[in-house]
Structure formats: C-alpha cells, structure tokens
Design a protein around this motif. Structure first.
Motif, PDB file in Angstrom:
ATOM      1  N   ASN A  19       0.807  -1.226   0.000  1.00 30.97           N
ATOM      2  CA  ASN A  19       0.000   0.000   0.000  1.00 30.97           C
ATOM      3  C   ASN A  19       0.836   1.270   0.000  1.00 30.97           C
ATOM      4  N   LEU A  21       0.935   3.338  -2.568  1.00 34.63           N
ATOM      5  CA  LEU A  21       0.145   4.355  -3.248  1.00 34.63           C
ATOM      6  C   LEU A  21      -1.322   4.289  -2.851  1.00 34.63           C
ATOM      7  N   THR A  22      -1.968   5.451  -2.850  1.00 29.93           N
ATOM      8  CA  THR A  22      -3.422   5.498  -2.692  1.00 29.93           C
ATOM      9  C   THR A  22      -4.055   5.151  -4.041  1.00 29.93           C
ATOM     10  N   ALA A  23      -5.360   5.065  -4.073  1.00 35.48           N
ATOM     11  CA  ALA A  23      -6.065   4.759  -5.325  1.00 35.48           C
ATOM     12  C   ALA A  23      -5.836   5.826  -6.388  1.00 35.48           C
ATOM     13  N   THR A  24      -5.501   7.047  -5.976  1.00 37.30           N
ATOM     14  CA  THR A  24      -5.253   8.133  -6.928  1.00 37.30           C
ATOM     15  C   THR A  24      -3.772   8.298  -7.266  1.00 37.30           C
ATOM     16  N   ASP A  26      -1.271   8.843  -5.132  1.00 39.06           N
ATOM     17  CA  ASP A  26      -0.505   9.651  -4.179  1.00 39.06           C
ATOM     18  C   ASP A  26       0.210   8.742  -3.195  1.00 39.06           C
ATOM     19  N   ASN A  28       0.969   7.057   0.087  1.00 45.72           N
ATOM     20  CA  ASN A  28       0.030   6.642   1.121  1.00 45.72           C
ATOM     21  C   ASN A  28       0.698   6.711   2.499  1.00 45.72           C
ATOM     22  N   ASP A  82       2.638  -0.359  -7.658  1.00 46.60           N
ATOM     23  CA  ASP A  82       2.434   0.193  -6.320  1.00 46.60           C
ATOM     24  C   ASP A  82       3.737   0.755  -5.756  1.00 46.60           C
TER      25      ASP A  82
END
Length: 189
Positions: A19, A21-24, A26, A28, A82
């Motif tokens: 995790n 990266l976030t879904a957008t 950015d 995390n 990711d």
C-alpha cells in the motif's frame, strides 16, 4: 558495489512494501514508514522479469528507479507496481532512471508514481539515449512535477516502438501513444 555484469531472473512476485500508493496514485502515508529502496546502480547486465511484478518500492534520491543507471542494460518482461519514486536531481523512471549504450527495455509495465522536478523523469525510463531501445511497454501511473509519461528525454538515436500510456497521466511524450483506461482494461494492447 557488487557485480555490474550480473544477470537476474525473477521466479516469483516480490513485495517490498504494501500500500505505497493510494487509489489516486498519491503517496500513502508517512514515507518514514516504508522500507526505502536502494536502486541498482551502474548495472550492465540483464534482468528478466518473466512476467512477474516487483511492488512496493519507495525511493527518494538523485536518480531513481528499480535500476537507477543502466549501461547496455537489458530488461525484459518486468512489472513495477504500487511504487513511488521521487527524483531529487537527475533521471528517474519506474524501470530505469538512465539507460544508455544500446540498453534495451521490452515488454515492461508500471503504475508507479514518478515525482520529479527534473525534465529527465519519466514513467518507464527517465532518459534513454546512445542507441537505447524501448519496445512494447506501457505506463498507467501518475507523473507529477515535470515528469513525462514515457520518457523525460530521449536522444542519440534511441529507438522506441509500440509503447503506450493511459491518458489520465499528466503528460505524454512524442515516443508513445495515449490510450484510454477502457482500452487498457481489455488487455488488447
């Protein structure tokens, strides 16, 4: 410093952090919570991904990527997912930051976020020159701060063909073709 001429082959997926990266796309959370990746530097060998993925790489440095500097490097069938690479001064890309001297990248892909104030930052490769070749690759990550979707800078007879980026990224490059997320989802590249 190790053997610059070594050859490597993945036999399974590798996850360094989860995790990142976030879904957008950015970063995390706090970067201090991630195990930092030290890019392979001055690599002159070959690396075969065999269709496997390395995920969860986090690096913030002067010239970053899975490989930061590849001279006559050969990278095939590798995914970098990711992952977050922030360039603090020179070439950065998810697969190779700087690739030269007949280097080759084929059948590679990435959704990494590339953050760089340098124009020599790109989704797959930051700089490809001196007859380097990038073929059959695609990028569907996020670029910020001046980074390009495919390659930040290409010169000295570098060759490129059949490369794609998803059109939701911030910027493209003359060496690649924009596609929509719907086309990417079909798997018909």
């Amino acid at each position: 410093s190790g053997n610059q001429y070594a050859n490597g082959r993945l036999t399974a997926n590798i996850t360094v952090n989860t995790n990142v990266l976030t879904a957008t796309g950015d970063l995390n959370g706090d970067p201090a919570s991630f195990r930092a990746w030290t890019p392979i530097d001055e690599f002159r060998g070959s690396f075969h991904g065999d269709g496997y993925v390395i995920s969860g790489l986090y690096a913030k440095a002067y010239g970053v990527g899975f490989i930061s500097y590849g001279i006559n490097v050969k990278v095939y069938n590798l995914g970098v997912m990711d992952s977050y690479f922030e360039n603090t001064g020179y070439a950065s890309g998810a697969i190779v930051g700087y690739m030269s001297s007949n280097g080759t990248m084929e059948n590679c892909f990435s959704n990494a976020t590339i953050a760089g104030s340098s124009y020599i930052s790109g989704g797959l490769v930051g700089e490809a020159n001196h007859y380097a070749a990038v073929r059959n690759c695609y990028y569907f990550g996020k670029t910020v701060g001046g980074a390009f979707a495919y390659s930040g800078f290409s010169w000295y007879d570098s060759k490129s063909g059949n490369n794609y980026y998803v059109s939701t990224v911030d910027d493209g490059c003359k060496f690649t073709t924009a596609i929509s997320p719907d086309i990417l989802a079909t798997g018909e590249l």
